[in-house]
Design an enzyme around this catalytic site. Structure first.
Site, PDB file in Angstrom:
ATOM      1  N   PHE A   1      -9.014   6.377   7.536  1.00  0.00           N
ATOM      2  CA  PHE A   1      -9.127   6.288   6.074  1.00  0.00           C
ATOM      3  C   PHE A   1      -7.831   6.660   5.366  1.00  0.00           C
ATOM      4  O   PHE A   1      -7.827   6.936   4.179  1.00  0.00           O
ATOM      5  CB  PHE A   1     -10.285   7.172   5.585  1.00  0.00           C
ATOM      6  CG  PHE A   1     -11.614   6.805   6.194  1.00  0.00           C
ATOM      7  CD1 PHE A   1     -12.283   5.663   5.771  1.00  0.00           C
ATOM      8  CD2 PHE A   1     -12.178   7.563   7.216  1.00  0.00           C
ATOM      9  CE1 PHE A   1     -13.502   5.299   6.336  1.00  0.00           C
ATOM     10  CE2 PHE A   1     -13.387   7.204   7.798  1.00  0.00           C
ATOM     11  CZ  PHE A   1     -14.055   6.065   7.357  1.00  0.00           C
ATOM     12  N   LEU A   2      -6.711   6.689   6.107  1.00  0.00           N
ATOM     13  CA  LEU A   2      -5.455   7.095   5.476  1.00  0.00           C
ATOM     14  C   LEU A   2      -4.937   6.027   4.523  1.00  0.00           C
ATOM     15  O   LEU A   2      -5.194   4.836   4.695  1.00  0.00           O
ATOM     16  CB  LEU A   2      -4.394   7.433   6.526  1.00  0.00           C
ATOM     17  CG  LEU A   2      -3.865   6.369   7.485  1.00  0.00           C
ATOM     18  CD1 LEU A   2      -2.819   5.475   6.848  1.00  0.00           C
ATOM     19  CD2 LEU A   2      -3.270   7.047   8.698  1.00  0.00           C
ATOM     20  N   ARG A   3      -4.222   6.484   3.506  1.00  0.00           N
ATOM     21  CA  ARG A   3      -3.581   5.575   2.563  1.00  0.00           C
ATOM     22  C   ARG A   3      -2.085   5.573   2.810  1.00  0.00           C
ATOM     23  O   ARG A   3      -1.509   6.626   3.110  1.00  0.00           O
ATOM     24  CB  ARG A   3      -3.813   6.036   1.110  1.00  0.00           C
ATOM     25  CG  ARG A   3      -5.217   5.835   0.618  1.00  0.00           C
ATOM     26  CD  ARG A   3      -5.472   6.708  -0.585  1.00  0.00           C
ATOM     27  NE  ARG A   3      -5.269   8.117  -0.243  1.00  0.00           N
ATOM     28  CZ  ARG A   3      -5.289   9.112  -1.133  1.00  0.00           C
ATOM     29  NH1 ARG A   3      -5.461   8.862  -2.394  1.00  0.00           N
ATOM     30  NH2 ARG A   3      -5.122  10.362  -0.752  1.00  0.00           N
TER      31      ARG A   3
ATOM     32  N   CYS B   1      -5.074  -3.835   3.105  1.00  0.00           N
ATOM     33  CA  CYS B   1      -6.437  -3.437   3.474  1.00  0.00           C
ATOM     34  C   CYS B   1      -7.526  -3.977   2.544  1.00  0.00           C
ATOM     35  O   CYS B   1      -8.398  -4.722   2.983  1.00  0.00           O
ATOM     36  CB  CYS B   1      -6.523  -1.924   3.533  1.00  0.00           C
ATOM     37  SG  CYS B   1      -5.295  -1.228   4.633  1.00  0.00           S
TER      38      CYS B   1
HETATM   39  C1  UGA Z   1      -6.727   1.847   1.450  1.00  0.00           C
HETATM   40  C2  UGA Z   1      -7.777   2.978   1.387  1.00  0.00           C
HETATM   41  O1  UGA Z   1      -7.596   3.736   0.189  1.00  0.00           O
HETATM   42  C3  UGA Z   1      -7.659   3.907   2.605  1.00  0.00           C
HETATM   43  O2  UGA Z   1      -8.705   4.860   2.561  1.00  0.00           O
HETATM   44  C4  UGA Z   1      -7.797   3.069   3.872  1.00  0.00           C
HETATM   45  O3  UGA Z   1      -7.640   3.854   5.042  1.00  0.00           O
HETATM   46  C5  UGA Z   1      -6.737   1.986   3.880  1.00  0.00           C
HETATM   47  O4  UGA Z   1      -6.887   1.163   2.692  1.00  0.00           O
HETATM   48  C6  UGA Z   1      -6.943   1.135   5.110  1.00  0.00           C
HETATM   49  O5  UGA Z   1      -8.008   0.529   5.230  1.00  0.00           O
HETATM   50  O6  UGA Z   1      -6.105   1.179   6.008  1.00  0.00           O
HETATM   51  P1  UGA Z   1      -4.104   1.656   0.892  1.00  0.00           P
HETATM   52  O7  UGA Z   1      -4.311   0.177   1.029  1.00  0.00           O
HETATM   53  O8  UGA Z   1      -2.959   2.299   1.589  1.00  0.00           O
HETATM   54  O9  UGA Z   1      -5.439   2.449   1.373  1.00  0.00           O
HETATM   55  O10 UGA Z   1      -3.883   1.967  -0.659  1.00  0.00           O
HETATM   56  P2  UGA Z   1      -4.756   2.471  -1.881  1.00  0.00           P
HETATM   57  O11 UGA Z   1      -4.137   3.683  -2.429  1.00  0.00           O
HETATM   58  O12 UGA Z   1      -6.187   2.535  -1.563  1.00  0.00           O
HETATM   59  O13 UGA Z   1      -4.512   1.288  -2.929  1.00  0.00           O
HETATM   60  C7  UGA Z   1      -4.933  -0.057  -2.667  1.00  0.00           C
HETATM   61  C8  UGA Z   1      -4.665  -0.934  -3.862  1.00  0.00           C
HETATM   62  O14 UGA Z   1      -5.562  -0.611  -4.928  1.00  0.00           O
HETATM   63  C9  UGA Z   1      -3.253  -0.794  -4.450  1.00  0.00           C
HETATM   64  O15 UGA Z   1      -2.773  -2.081  -4.772  1.00  0.00           O
HETATM   65  C10 UGA Z   1      -3.458   0.015  -5.708  1.00  0.00           C
HETATM   66  O16 UGA Z   1      -2.498  -0.275  -6.708  1.00  0.00           O
HETATM   67  C11 UGA Z   1      -4.845  -0.445  -6.142  1.00  0.00           C
HETATM   68  N1  UGA Z   1      -5.558   0.530  -6.974  1.00  0.00           N
HETATM   69  C12 UGA Z   1      -5.938   1.729  -6.451  1.00  0.00           C
HETATM   70  C13 UGA Z   1      -5.880   0.220  -8.297  1.00  0.00           C
HETATM   71  O17 UGA Z   1      -5.550  -0.874  -8.799  1.00  0.00           O
HETATM   72  N2  UGA Z   1      -6.578   1.130  -9.034  1.00  0.00           N
HETATM   73  C14 UGA Z   1      -6.958   2.324  -8.537  1.00  0.00           C
HETATM   74  O18 UGA Z   1      -7.605   3.095  -9.279  1.00  0.00           O
HETATM   75  C15 UGA Z   1      -6.633   2.643  -7.210  1.00  0.00           C
END
Ligand code: UGA
Length: 430
Positions: free
Chosen positions: A152-154, A260
């Site tokens: 679940f890491l980001r 992801c």
């Molecule tokens: C995501 C999940 O948050 C992790 O828990 C998971 O392990 C990972 O996918 C995975 O499956 O490997 P990640 O893709 O690194 O992590 O990034 P996030 O921080 O979740 O952001 C994803 C996207 O959503 C980004 O484009 C971000 O800008 C967008 N976002 C996020 C929004 O538009 N609004 C928000 O409130 C949060």
């Protein structure tokens, strides 16, 4: 414990380094020689804050090593993590060819009892697939078990997320098998959930799809806010105080990108279809997400009409801050659309420019935000890097052709920025 991690992408490399830091002997394997050579030289194949130091410390102390020889890694380990890529196919289905190839290799090198752990994001049923491949192809009578332990890491906060996850999910065939994994994770002292393999696999997709649903939901609310005079940042806050909803992942903007959410949401739709269900809710989540950038570009075009021959400064290329990853980055979509309409793009990102050059070779790359803004008819914020929040706005204004900002991530206070003489457009705020 002797641990082998196969695949040195975000998940594999961070997992390997953290397990080594917890005192295990870890060998990381990847078939890409260039990546392994870089790691042996102490260079990171990905940008992740704190990773270089973590890797260097554990290599120095002899707990972490790298090899392209999968046999060596498999033979000397009790627990083997599969952390290879699972990219999407054209139709949204997950491409499992790397996982299958690794399972086959593991089968050929099985020399004593081992636990094979799927950490790659794989659709429900993949645990069975891996078990069948190894069972059919192993050379001798050695026993093994297959476990699902989703990650679940980001990106950008990968180390902290691995050391302090909200939960550790272990999908194991028996309690006994789960115990080995529990032991490995024990020093982290976080909540652990033991399930069967299928549930663990489903938890991963359900979590990512739920978070992308939250984002598309707040983005639709943002569009309504613009029309009604409400302010989406206040609405999100007001909703988030309700503990059943929570503050996180209610940030309206250009939508979700990265390697992801888009792919995992599509994959779950595909899995549903495979089992005769139409997951219409998620189909809409994807559609809403796909409309974010074209809608934003339309707004820019309306204001700058025509876009032809206009110069636009783009701040932020990575799909989110603290990473150099451009997979499914909104910047690529936005820049492509703006260029199709004849705009010239000057772009800046603190770390993603080298990666961006490969995907967007025909734009002007700048050394900082002010350089990008020089002579621009408008400035667009695509990624909410901290350094953009702290820009000297007076200086920015003085170098621009006209002081217009389109903020795709709501990083500025509208009142303050307008008071400084900028024409300012953001998401879901009047
Ligand atoms: C995501 C999940 O948050 C992790 O828990 C998971 O392990 C990972 O996918 C995975 O499956 O490997 P990640 O893709 O690194 O992590 O990034 P996030 O921080 O979740 O952001 C994803 C996207 O959503 C980004 O484009 C971000 O800008 C967008 N976002 C996020 C929004 O538009 N609004 C928000 O409130 C949060």
């Amino acid at each position: 414990m002797n641990v082998c991690v196969i695949g040195v992408g975000y998940v594999g490399l961070v997992t390997g380094a953290v397990f080594a830091d917890l005192g295990n002997e870890v060998i990381c394997v990847d078939k890409v020689e260039e990546k392994i050579n870089m790691l042996k030289r102490g260079e990171m194949p990905i940008y992740e804050p704190g990773l270089e130091e973590l890797v260097a410390r554990n290599v120095k102390e002899g707990r972490l090593s790298f090899t392209t020889n999968i046999g060596e890694g498999v033979r000397r380990s009790e627990v083997i993590f599969i952390a290879v890529g699972t990219p999407p196919r054209e139709n949204g289905e997950t491409d499992l060819s790397h996982v299958e190839a690794v399972a086959l290799e593991i089968a050929h090198h099985l020399n004593h009892y081992k636990i094979i752990v799927n950490k790659s994001t794989v659709p429900v049923g993949t645990g069975d697939l891996v078990r069948n491949i190894i069972e059919k192809n192993k050379n001798n009578d050695v026993e093994f078990d297959v476990v699902s332990n989703p990650e679940f890491l980001r990106e950008g906060s990968a180390i902290a997320d691995t050391l302090k996850p909200d939960r550790i999910v272990i999908g194991a065939p028996t309690q006994n098998v789960a115990m080995t994994l529990l032991e490995l994770y024990a020093p982290i002292e976080r909540p652990m959930l033991i399930t069967n393999v299928e549930s663990a696999e489903m938890i991963k997709y359900a979590s990512n799809a739920f978070l992308s649903t939250k984002i598309s939901f707040i983005n639709m609310i943002a569009d309504l806010c613009e029309k009604t005079g409400a302010d989406v940042t206040m609405v999100a806050k007001g909703m988030g105080y309700d503990q059943r909803i929570g503050m996180h992942f209610l940030q309206a903007g250009l939508g979700f990108g990265g390697s992801c959410f888009p792919k995992d949401t599509l994959s779950l739709i595909h899995t549903a279809r495979k089992y005769g269900e139409e997951f219409r809710l998620l189909e809409e989540v994807i559609k809403i997400n796909q409309q974010r950038v074209p809608r934003f570009v339309e707004r820019i075009a309306q204001r700058l009409n025509p876009l032809n021959n206009k110069t636009i400064a783009v701040l932020g290329l990575a799909f989110k801050p603290d990473t150099d990853d451009l997979r499914d980055a909104k910047s690529v979509e936005l820049i492509t659309l703006l260029r199709e309409r004849g705009a010239t793009i000057k772009a800046y990102d603190p770390v993603a420019i080298n990666n961006a050059r490969k995907i967007l070779p025909d734009i002007i790359y700048c050394k900082n935000s002010y350089d990008a803004a020089e002579g621009a008819d408008a400035l667009v914020i695509v990624t909410e890097w901290n350094e953009f929040k702290l820009l000297n706005l007076e200086r920015l204004k003085s170098v621009m052709q006209q002081p217009i900002i389109f903020d795709g991530r709501n990083i500025y206070d509208p009142k303050r920025i307008r008071k400084m003489g900028f024409e300012y457009y953001s998401i879901g705020r009047k």
